[in-house]
Write a protein that holds these residues in place. Structure first.
Motif, PDB file in Angstrom:
ATOM      1  N   THR A  36      18.161  88.416 -92.948  1.00 21.04           N
ATOM      2  CA  THR A  36      18.314  87.770 -91.642  1.00 21.04           C
ATOM      3  C   THR A  36      19.290  88.568 -90.803  1.00 21.04           C
ATOM      4  O   THR A  36      20.202  89.205 -91.333  1.00 21.04           O
ATOM      5  N   ASP A  37      19.077  88.517 -89.496  1.00 20.88           N
ATOM      6  CA  ASP A  37      20.006  89.170 -88.571  1.00 20.88           C
ATOM      7  C   ASP A  37      21.082  88.210 -88.090  1.00 20.88           C
ATOM      8  O   ASP A  37      21.918  88.591 -87.272  1.00 20.88           O
ATOM      9  N   ASP A  38      21.038  86.980 -88.570  1.00 18.37           N
ATOM     10  CA  ASP A  38      22.028  85.979 -88.159  1.00 18.37           C
ATOM     11  C   ASP A  38      23.380  86.337 -88.775  1.00 18.37           C
ATOM     12  O   ASP A  38      23.525  86.365 -89.997  1.00 18.37           O
ATOM     13  N   PRO A  39      24.404  86.610 -87.945  1.00 20.82           N
ATOM     14  CA  PRO A  39      25.701  87.022 -88.493  1.00 20.82           C
ATOM     15  C   PRO A  39      26.577  85.857 -88.928  1.00 20.82           C
ATOM     16  O   PRO A  39      27.666  86.075 -89.468  1.00 20.82           O
ATOM     17  N   ARG A  40      26.104  84.639 -88.694  1.00 24.08           N
ATOM     18  CA  ARG A  40      26.961  83.482 -88.927  1.00 24.08           C
ATOM     19  C   ARG A  40      27.224  83.254 -90.413  1.00 24.08           C
ATOM     20  O   ARG A  40      26.316  83.279 -91.228  1.00 24.08           O
ATOM     21  N   GLU A  50      33.427  78.583 -87.266  1.00 25.12           N
ATOM     22  CA  GLU A  50      32.883  77.219 -87.157  1.00 25.12           C
ATOM     23  C   GLU A  50      33.886  76.264 -86.531  1.00 25.12           C
ATOM     24  O   GLU A  50      33.510  75.404 -85.724  1.00 25.12           O
ATOM     25  N   HIS A  51      35.151  76.392 -86.910  1.00 28.20           N
ATOM     26  CA  HIS A  51      36.164  75.526 -86.306  1.00 28.20           C
ATOM     27  C   HIS A  51      36.260  75.769 -84.809  1.00 28.20           C
ATOM     28  O   HIS A  51      36.299  74.815 -84.017  1.00 28.20           O
ATOM     29  N   ALA A  52      36.326  77.038 -84.403  1.00 24.82           N
ATOM     30  CA  ALA A  52      36.474  77.346 -82.982  1.00 24.82           C
ATOM     31  C   ALA A  52      35.338  76.743 -82.170  1.00 24.82           C
ATOM     32  O   ALA A  52      35.563  76.136 -81.112  1.00 24.82           O
ATOM     33  N   ALA A  53      34.109  76.884 -82.646  1.00 20.03           N
ATOM     34  CA  ALA A  53      32.959  76.348 -81.933  1.00 20.03           C
ATOM     35  C   ALA A  53      33.019  74.825 -81.876  1.00 20.03           C
ATOM     36  O   ALA A  53      32.740  74.209 -80.831  1.00 20.03           O
ATOM     37  N   SER A  88      30.526  86.640 -86.932  1.00 25.39           N
ATOM     38  CA  SER A  88      30.197  85.248 -87.237  1.00 25.39           C
ATOM     39  C   SER A  88      30.749  84.313 -86.171  1.00 25.39           C
ATOM     40  O   SER A  88      30.061  83.381 -85.725  1.00 25.39           O
ATOM     41  N   ILE A  89      31.978  84.556 -85.744  1.00 25.67           N
ATOM     42  CA  ILE A  89      32.608  83.734 -84.703  1.00 25.67           C
ATOM     43  C   ILE A  89      31.756  83.745 -83.437  1.00 25.67           C
ATOM     44  O   ILE A  89      31.442  82.700 -82.858  1.00 25.67           O
TER      45      ILE A  89
END
Length: 201
Positions: free
Chosen positions: A2-6, A42-45, A68-69
């Protein structure tokens, strides 16, 4: 593939609401909040989505974490989360000159003591008088028995890296005091963690 960096840290979904409740009490109504060691982001979002009048400036020394951020902020379509900064708490200079508050979650015990020294020095440089410095994580406290789970966690951290481990809250408080901060509150949190709030003098 996957290209998802999260990235995902399971603890964030368990502790984010109790942390948010404390942040609402101590953060300013508006302004820029610097988060040091944002990790997955995840916290920041989550915090930004619930406090839209604040701007969140996440940061982390790890490039993968910064990706990820940004991924979590983009997925939530948040306009009040700035692009993450590559920031090493232990560095003598940070890539930000000023913030209205500073939040640091689960860094002090998973980093060398030099990172905490740098955190206090950086907070002193970055925050104006009256601004809050808010820390979250497990601590050792004089006169308070360290629960078995925290003892095991401390042993595991030190086995992974001898420079890591639970810090004595008195040592962190003394360091903050030397940097010009006064301890305002120590708030018990779930899973034997604490929120520790300092105020810049």
């Amino acid at each position: 593939m996957t290209d998802d960096p999260r990235r995902h840290a399971p603890a964030t979904t368990r502790n984010r609401d109790p942390i948010l409740a404390v942040l609402r009490r101590f953060l300013p109504q508006t302004g820029l909040v610097l988060e040091v060691a944002s990790g997955t982001g995840e916290h920041a979002a989550y915090f930004a989505s619930h406090m839209p009048m604040l701007d969140l400036q996440p940061s982390d020394p790890d490039e993968g974490a910064c990706a990820s951020i940004a991924g979590w902020a983009d997925a939530a379509r948040l306009q009040n989360v700035r692009n993450p900064l590559t920031l090493d708490a232990a560095a003598d200079a940070w890539p930000i000159d000023r913030a209205d508050a500073l939040v640091c979650i689960n860094m002090i015990h998973i980093s060398p003591w030099a990172a905490t020294l740098g955190l206090m020095a950086g907070a002193a440089r970055t925050l104006p008088a009256g601004a809050p410095l808010i820390l979250y994580g497990p601590y050792v406290q004089a006169g308070v028995e360290t629960v078995a789970s925290n003892q095991a966690f401390d042993a595991d951290l030190r086995m992974r890296n001898p420079a890591w481990g639970l810090r004595d809250l008195a040592d962190v408080t003394a360091l903050a005091h030397d940097a010009g901060f006064t301890r305002e509150a120590v708030i018990p949190m779930p899973a034997n963690n604490l929120m520790v709030v300092f105020r810049k003098g």
